[in-house]
Design a protein around this motif. Structure first.
Motif, short mmCIF file in Angstrom:
data_model
loop_
_atom_site.label_atom_id
_atom_site.label_comp_id
_atom_site.label_asym_id
_atom_site.label_seq_id
_atom_site.Cartn_x
_atom_site.Cartn_y
_atom_site.Cartn_z
N ARG A 136 77.82 47.46 -22.56
CA ARG A 136 76.94 48.06 -23.55
C ARG A 136 75.54 48.30 -22.98
N TRP A 137 75.03 47.34 -22.21
CA TRP A 137 73.68 47.51 -21.65
C TRP A 137 73.67 48.54 -20.53
N VAL A 138 74.74 48.63 -19.74
CA VAL A 138 74.82 49.66 -18.70
C VAL A 138 74.80 51.05 -19.34
N ALA A 139 75.59 51.22 -20.41
CA ALA A 139 75.61 52.51 -21.10
C ALA A 139 74.26 52.81 -21.72
N THR A 140 73.61 51.78 -22.27
CA THR A 140 72.29 51.97 -22.88
C THR A 140 71.26 52.37 -21.84
N GLN A 141 71.36 51.79 -20.64
CA GLN A 141 70.43 52.14 -19.57
C GLN A 141 70.52 53.63 -19.23
N VAL A 142 71.73 54.14 -19.13
CA VAL A 142 71.91 55.57 -18.85
C VAL A 142 71.34 56.42 -19.97
N ALA A 143 71.59 56.02 -21.22
CA ALA A 143 71.09 56.78 -22.37
C ALA A 143 69.57 56.75 -22.43
N VAL A 144 68.99 55.58 -22.19
CA VAL A 144 67.52 55.46 -22.24
C VAL A 144 66.88 56.32 -21.17
N SER A 145 67.44 56.31 -19.96
CA SER A 145 66.88 57.13 -18.88
C SER A 145 66.89 58.61 -19.25
N SER A 146 67.98 59.06 -19.87
CA SER A 146 68.11 60.48 -20.20
C SER A 146 67.20 60.87 -21.37
N LEU A 147 67.21 60.07 -22.43
CA LEU A 147 66.41 60.42 -23.60
C LEU A 147 64.91 60.26 -23.32
N SER A 148 64.55 59.29 -22.48
CA SER A 148 63.13 59.13 -22.16
C SER A 148 62.61 60.33 -21.39
N ALA A 149 63.49 61.02 -20.65
CA ALA A 149 63.06 62.21 -19.90
C ALA A 149 62.50 63.27 -20.83
N ILE A 150 63.08 63.39 -22.02
CA ILE A 150 62.60 64.39 -22.98
C ILE A 150 61.17 64.07 -23.40
N ALA A 151 60.93 62.79 -23.75
CA ALA A 151 59.60 62.39 -24.20
C ALA A 151 58.59 62.45 -23.05
#
Length: 392
Positions: A136-151
């Motif tokens: 779950r945390w590995v998947a969250t890390q990928v999601a956070v990296s991608s979504l933070s790019a937008i901001a």
């Protein structure tokens, strides 16, 4: 496996660390034209300015294994905290520098610190969490990296609008409060200094196929990210605003792919590879045959959805194979391969386009490569055990 004592708060702090490597490049994207204009009098500036922006990725590729080795020897937390401080100091330094070569040198130091942050934070996810919590945390890390790019692109644009070409460099100051939070919250895994024999017995050949697969996936992924504007321009004239909207959409696609990974429970690693590569292959093929901005964007989202599924799959697989005492160096190798793919993706795409007759041909060639790799993964998936059946 005994409980390490890690809580949600520890995972959340490691997610903050995952934002910094993303910030190293994407925050400067909006001011690249301003930097090119500012240093136009410098000989070779059309080459040197983009290098200043992207050279941290090359540094991550080169120094991640070293950073992982140091964290295995010296401990995770001290290496991570020192890297935060170096990242913040060297990251903000170009705000006051006036020489392009001095900026490049500062960015090289930033990239070395970025290598340690990315590698050690990922290794600590493996140290702190096991089984489904780790996944779950590995998947969250990928999601956070991608979504933070937008901001981060939006923040970089806003600071560039207010303060000019150097404004986005102030974002690197975020490393200092993150370092303080990490110092107060994170703890050193107790196995790092005690399993030298286990680390010495670990063989690179155990993870080499996954490292090479990671390099291939990273090239397929970042070719879309870097060339999104040119791909869209193959169909019609596009504006920066349109490219920005499409860029946000593909990053959301990565996050969605990581969510899909978290939902899949019984699939083998080989089957997940096949599924992700199928998405990437069909995405490249669809983008190649499409004739409008919207369909090309949607197929680019499909490519990145596949990448969002593949990245946590590969990282979870690597973490599962690594003994705890070798987790730093093994994670460093994975990180190095991923960022090497990021660095060479635009170079390789340009070289193929020059030989094949244009960027549009790259779409078909990469579609073929992804689909061939998908078939190989599908064949290997027969009788393979579930990826998520146990974890070290």
């Amino acid at each position: 496996m005994t409980d390490t004592g890690a809580k949600t708060l520890h995972g959340a702090v490691l997610m903050l660390a995952a934002i910094l490597p993303t910030m190293a490049i994407v925050s400067l994207v909006p001011v690249l034209p301003l930097l090119l204009q500012e240093f136009s009098a410098v000989e070779g500036s059309e080459f040197l300015v983009p290098i200043a922006m992207t050279i941290p990725a090359l540094c991550v590729a080169l120094f991640s294994p070293v950073a992982g080795w140091l964290s295995d020897k010296l401990g995770r937390k001290p290496v991570l905290l020192v890297s935060f401080l170096i990242y913040g100091a060297l990251g903000v330094l170009p705000f006051v520098l006036t020489d392009l070569f001095h900026i490049i040198f500062a960015r090289i130091g930033l990239g070395i610190a970025e290598a340690a942050i990315m590698t050690v934070a990922t290794a600590m996810i493996g140290d702190y969490f096991h089984g489904e919590r780790r996944e779950r945390w590995v998947a969250t890390q990928v999601a956070v990296s991608s979504l933070s790019a937008i901001a981060l692109i939006a923040l970089g644009g806003a600071l560039g609008e207010i303060l000019g070409s150097r404004g986005p460099f102030l974002l690197y100051l975020l490393a200092f409060p993150i370092a303080l939070i990490a110092a107060l919250v994170l703890f050193e895994p107790d196995h790092v200094h005690h399993d030298a024999a286990e680390a010495g017995g670990f063989k690179l050949t155990a993870i080499l196929p996954l490292l090479l697969t990671t390099l291939s996936i990273a090239i397929l992924f970042y070719t879309t990210i870097v060339n999104l504007g040119p791909f869209l321009a193959l169909t019609s004239e596009v504006t920066p605003a349109v490219i920005g909207i499409a860029g946000a959409a593909v990053n959301v696609g990565v996050a969605v792919g990581s969510v899909v990974f978290g939902r899949v429970k019984a699939a083998s690693g080989q089957l997940l590879l096949g599924l992700g590569l199928c998405c990437m292959g069909l995405g490249y093929l669809g983008a190649g045959v499409s004739s409008g901005v919207v369909p090309v964007t949607l197929f680019a989202v499909l490519i990145c959805l596949g990448a969002g599924l593949l990245l946590p799959t590969l990282l979870t697989w690597i973490l599962k194979l690594l003994p705890p005492a070798a987790r730093g160096r093994g994670t460093g190798m994975w990180t190095g391969m991923f960022f090497l793919g990021q660095f060479i993706a635009p170079i390789l795409a340009s070289a193929i386009a020059a030989k094949a007759g244009g960027l549009g041909e790259v779409l078909y060639i990469y579609a073929g490569i992804a689909l061939v790799l998908m078939l190989a993964a599908a064949i290997a998936a027969r009788n393979a055990p579930p990826l998520k059946a146990g974890a070290n």
